[in-house]
Design a protein around this motif. Sequence first.
Motif, PDB file in Angstrom:
ATOM      1  N   VAL A 281       0.838  -1.209   0.000  1.00  0.00           N
ATOM      2  CA  VAL A 281       0.000   0.000   0.000  1.00  0.00           C
ATOM      3  C   VAL A 281       0.870   1.254   0.000  1.00  0.00           C
ATOM      4  CG1 VAL A 281      -1.612   1.360   1.371  1.00  0.00           C
ATOM      5  CG2 VAL A 281      -2.015  -1.087   1.048  1.00  0.00           C
ATOM      6  N   GLU A 282       1.912   1.240   0.818  1.00  0.00           N
ATOM      7  CA  GLU A 282       2.796   2.412   0.881  1.00  0.00           C
ATOM      8  C   GLU A 282       3.475   2.662  -0.463  1.00  0.00           C
ATOM      9  OE1 GLU A 282       6.652   4.105   3.403  1.00  0.00           O
ATOM     10  OE2 GLU A 282       5.804   2.128   3.866  1.00  0.00           O
ATOM     11  N   ARG A 283       3.996   1.592  -1.060  1.00  0.00           N
ATOM     12  CA  ARG A 283       4.660   1.742  -2.351  1.00  0.00           C
ATOM     13  C   ARG A 283       3.633   2.066  -3.448  1.00  0.00           C
ATOM     14  NH1 ARG A 283       9.783  -1.516  -4.476  1.00  0.00           N
ATOM     15  NH2 ARG A 283       9.785  -0.888  -6.687  1.00  0.00           N
ATOM     16  N   GLY A 284       2.481   1.453  -3.359  1.00  0.00           N
ATOM     17  CA  GLY A 284       1.451   1.683  -4.359  1.00  0.00           C
ATOM     18  C   GLY A 284       0.947   3.111  -4.378  1.00  0.00           C
ATOM     19  N   LYS A 285       0.901   3.760  -3.236  1.00  0.00           N
ATOM     20  CA  LYS A 285       0.472   5.153  -3.174  1.00  0.00           C
ATOM     21  C   LYS A 285       1.419   6.038  -3.973  1.00  0.00           C
ATOM     22  CE  LYS A 285      -0.792   8.829   0.051  1.00  0.00           C
ATOM     23  NZ  LYS A 285      -0.926   9.224   1.490  1.00  0.00           N
ATOM     24  N   ALA A 286       2.727   5.771  -3.863  1.00  0.00           N
ATOM     25  CA  ALA A 286       3.711   6.546  -4.623  1.00  0.00           C
ATOM     26  C   ALA A 286       3.586   6.276  -6.118  1.00  0.00           C
ATOM     27  CB  ALA A 286       5.121   6.224  -4.130  1.00  0.00           C
ATOM     28  N   VAL A 287       3.395   5.008  -6.482  1.00  0.00           N
ATOM     29  CA  VAL A 287       3.239   4.654  -7.894  1.00  0.00           C
ATOM     30  C   VAL A 287       1.976   5.299  -8.460  1.00  0.00           C
ATOM     31  CG1 VAL A 287       2.923   2.765  -9.530  1.00  0.00           C
ATOM     32  CG2 VAL A 287       4.496   2.490  -7.610  1.00  0.00           C
ATOM     33  N   TYR A 288       0.897   5.258  -7.710  1.00  0.00           N
ATOM     34  CA  TYR A 288      -0.357   5.874  -8.152  1.00  0.00           C
ATOM     35  C   TYR A 288      -0.176   7.375  -8.379  1.00  0.00           C
ATOM     36  CZ  TYR A 288      -5.283   7.223  -8.194  1.00  0.00           C
ATOM     37  OH  TYR A 288      -6.512   7.730  -8.551  1.00  0.00           O
ATOM     38  N   ALA A 294      -3.057  11.541 -12.838  1.00  0.00           N
ATOM     39  CA  ALA A 294      -3.454  12.494 -13.876  1.00  0.00           C
ATOM     40  C   ALA A 294      -4.854  12.192 -14.392  1.00  0.00           C
ATOM     41  CB  ALA A 294      -2.449  12.475 -15.025  1.00  0.00           C
ATOM     42  N   CYS A 295      -5.182  10.921 -14.531  1.00  0.00           N
ATOM     43  CA  CYS A 295      -6.483  10.531 -15.080  1.00  0.00           C
ATOM     44  C   CYS A 295      -7.515  10.269 -13.984  1.00  0.00           C
ATOM     45  CB  CYS A 295      -6.341   9.293 -15.958  1.00  0.00           C
ATOM     46  SG  CYS A 295      -5.314   9.541 -17.426  1.00  0.00           S
ATOM     47  N   HIS A 296      -7.113   9.491 -12.977  1.00  0.00           N
ATOM     48  CA  HIS A 296      -8.089   9.055 -11.964  1.00  0.00           C
ATOM     49  C   HIS A 296      -8.152   9.981 -10.755  1.00  0.00           C
ATOM     50  CE1 HIS A 296      -8.976   5.426 -14.169  1.00  0.00           C
ATOM     51  NE2 HIS A 296      -7.690   5.117 -14.227  1.00  0.00           N
ATOM     52  N   GLN A 297      -7.280  11.008 -10.708  1.00  0.00           N
ATOM     53  CA  GLN A 297      -7.291  12.032  -9.671  1.00  0.00           C
ATOM     54  C   GLN A 297      -6.850  11.481  -8.316  1.00  0.00           C
ATOM     55  OE1 GLN A 297      -8.147  15.482 -10.804  1.00  0.00           O
ATOM     56  NE2 GLN A 297      -7.523  14.136 -12.498  1.00  0.00           N
ATOM     57  N   ALA A 298      -6.380  12.393  -7.471  1.00  0.00           N
ATOM     58  CA  ALA A 298      -5.827  11.990  -6.172  1.00  0.00           C
ATOM     59  C   ALA A 298      -6.884  11.352  -5.276  1.00  0.00           C
ATOM     60  CB  ALA A 298      -5.214  13.207  -5.483  1.00  0.00           C
ATOM     61  N   ASN A 299      -8.153  11.747  -5.446  1.00  0.00           N
ATOM     62  CA  ASN A 299      -9.220  11.193  -4.613  1.00  0.00           C
ATOM     63  C   ASN A 299      -9.901   9.989  -5.240  1.00  0.00           C
ATOM     64  OD1 ASN A 299     -10.602  12.391  -6.689  1.00  0.00           O
ATOM     65  ND2 ASN A 299     -11.633  13.933  -5.409  1.00  0.00           N
ATOM     66  N   GLY A 300      -9.399   9.531  -6.404  1.00  0.00           N
ATOM     67  CA  GLY A 300      -9.967   8.360  -7.056  1.00  0.00           C
ATOM     68  C   GLY A 300     -11.299   8.599  -7.749  1.00  0.00           C
ATOM     69  N   GLN A 301     -11.718   9.864  -7.875  1.00  0.00           N
ATOM     70  CA  GLN A 301     -13.011  10.162  -8.480  1.00  0.00           C
ATOM     71  C   GLN A 301     -12.944  10.277  -9.999  1.00  0.00           C
ATOM     72  OE1 GLN A 301     -15.933  10.205  -6.833  1.00  0.00           O
ATOM     73  NE2 GLN A 301     -14.752   9.600  -5.024  1.00  0.00           N
ATOM     74  N   PHE A 307     -12.192   9.475 -18.038  1.00  0.00           N
ATOM     75  CA  PHE A 307     -11.370   8.852 -17.010  1.00  0.00           C
ATOM     76  C   PHE A 307     -12.267   8.467 -15.832  1.00  0.00           C
ATOM     77  CE2 PHE A 307      -8.865  12.277 -19.081  1.00  0.00           C
ATOM     78  CZ  PHE A 307      -8.060  11.467 -19.864  1.00  0.00           C
ATOM     79  N   PRO A 308     -12.747   7.237 -15.805  1.00  0.00           N
ATOM     80  CA  PRO A 308     -13.731   6.833 -14.786  1.00  0.00           C
ATOM     81  C   PRO A 308     -13.142   6.800 -13.383  1.00  0.00           C
ATOM     82  CG  PRO A 308     -12.998   4.939 -16.076  1.00  0.00           C
ATOM     83  CD  PRO A 308     -12.433   6.155 -16.746  1.00  0.00           C
ATOM     84  N   ALA A 309     -14.039   6.880 -12.428  1.00  0.00           N
ATOM     85  CA  ALA A 309     -13.635   6.843 -11.022  1.00  0.00           C
ATOM     86  C   ALA A 309     -13.185   5.439 -10.634  1.00  0.00           C
ATOM     87  CB  ALA A 309     -14.796   7.296 -10.142  1.00  0.00           C
ATOM     88  N   LEU A 310     -12.233   5.386  -9.692  1.00  0.00           N
ATOM     89  CA  LEU A 310     -11.827   4.109  -9.108  1.00  0.00           C
ATOM     90  C   LEU A 310     -12.571   3.849  -7.809  1.00  0.00           C
ATOM     91  CD1 LEU A 310      -7.956   4.157  -9.653  1.00  0.00           C
ATOM     92  CD2 LEU A 310      -9.658   2.875 -10.934  1.00  0.00           C
ATOM     93  N   ASN A 357      -7.577  -0.727  -1.765  1.00  0.00           N
ATOM     94  CA  ASN A 357      -7.668  -0.412  -0.333  1.00  0.00           C
ATOM     95  C   ASN A 357      -7.663   1.088  -0.062  1.00  0.00           C
ATOM     96  OD1 ASN A 357      -7.328  -3.170   1.247  1.00  0.00           O
ATOM     97  ND2 ASN A 357      -5.943  -3.243  -0.515  1.00  0.00           N
ATOM     98  N   ALA A 358      -7.927   1.878  -1.083  1.00  0.00           N
ATOM     99  CA  ALA A 358      -7.979   3.337  -0.932  1.00  0.00           C
ATOM    100  C   ALA A 358      -9.318   3.841  -1.463  1.00  0.00           C
ATOM    101  CB  ALA A 358      -6.831   3.986  -1.685  1.00  0.00           C
ATOM    102  N   PHE A 359      -9.580   5.124  -1.242  1.00  0.00           N
ATOM    103  CA  PHE A 359     -10.776   5.797  -1.779  1.00  0.00           C
ATOM    104  C   PHE A 359     -12.078   5.181  -1.234  1.00  0.00           C
ATOM    105  CE2 PHE A 359      -7.796   5.121  -5.506  1.00  0.00           C
ATOM    106  CZ  PHE A 359      -7.008   6.220  -5.225  1.00  0.00           C
TER     107      PHE A 359
END
Length: 376
Positions: A281-288, A294-301, A307-310, A357-359
């Motif tokens: 999760v920690e590494r994935g946050k940096a990769v995301y 750019a497409c899915h936004q920091a809040n996953g919306q 660019f659909p929401a996650l 595990n986010a959003f």
Amino acid sequence: MGQQHQAVLHGGLGLLLAGLLAQPVHAEYGMNLVRGATDYSHRVFDVHMVALWVCVAIGVVVFGAMFYSLFAFRKSRGAVASNFHENTTVEVIWTIIPFIILIGMAIPATRTLIDLEDTSESGMTIKVTGYQWRWQYDYLDQGVSFFSNLAATSRDATKGDPKSIEHYLLEVDEPLVVPINTKVRFVFTSNDVIHSWWVPALGWKQDAVPGFINDAWTNIPRPGVYRGQCAELCGKDHGFMPIVVEAKTREDYEAWLTTKKAEADAAKSGADREWSKDELVERGKAVYGTYCVACHQANGQGIPPAFPALAGSAIATGPIESHIDRVVHGKPGTAMQAFGAQLNDVDLAAVITYERNAFGNDKDDFVQPKQIKAAR
């Protein structure tokens, strides 16, 4: 009162004139080519300046003659237009002179362009691939490959005052590193749409076109950092894919190359071990934050519908195998890229775990790198 007004006017004009004269005569307004950092860029600049001053001289002669004619032979002075049909001598002269001027300008310009196409006897080759919205650099002779993205600090800086930020939108997380005094050949292509790789200090730019290969070369004589950006409107984040070229001495370049190879070996070994959910999760946050935000936004919306929401999506909350397939292979006909060729097994496992595990998704499951390897 009239004399006072004249005095004030003369004083104001004097201050204005003094202010203008006090300005630096060599101020940089950014409206001309830069001389650049390479011998080739100097040649390009010199050819450009010769052509510019030739055009200025022609403009002075042509418009000078026109304005003089308008003034000296105007109707109010009693001028009478001459009535003649042709003058063969004049027509021959005004045909020959421009022809000579064009040939004189074309010869050095053509030589310069031909030299740019001569990529023979290069000391190394780097493949440049454009993506929405980043660059991939493959050192074909050294087996090193990495992506260069807009630095996270630069993306955060967009919320501030651009004038207060040095190198605004021109910082990357991984610069392109080359040795000095080495002829470096570049080959360009694209993974999605047309991009254009442009570093003004090198004296040229080259398009990166899907399905085609273009090439160019450079030879930087001194260590330094040279910045550029994509010069082709390539989509939503066109302004967020800068280029940074760092020229190093041969010794420093070899040390950097050794470090990059060690990082690649470490990434391979990391794919063979078991990772905890928290690590992923920690590494994935940096990769995301680098590849997906750019497409899915920091809040996953996201930015629907392109660019659909996650957050709460059927992919991010559905079967984990479908999620892996979507991220690794993409979705044809949409903006969803295939990240299997862009990220290693560890980063893919990490970002998928983070998205699940986010959003507010809270799936409480995670992906191991070996699952990604099996899905490729």
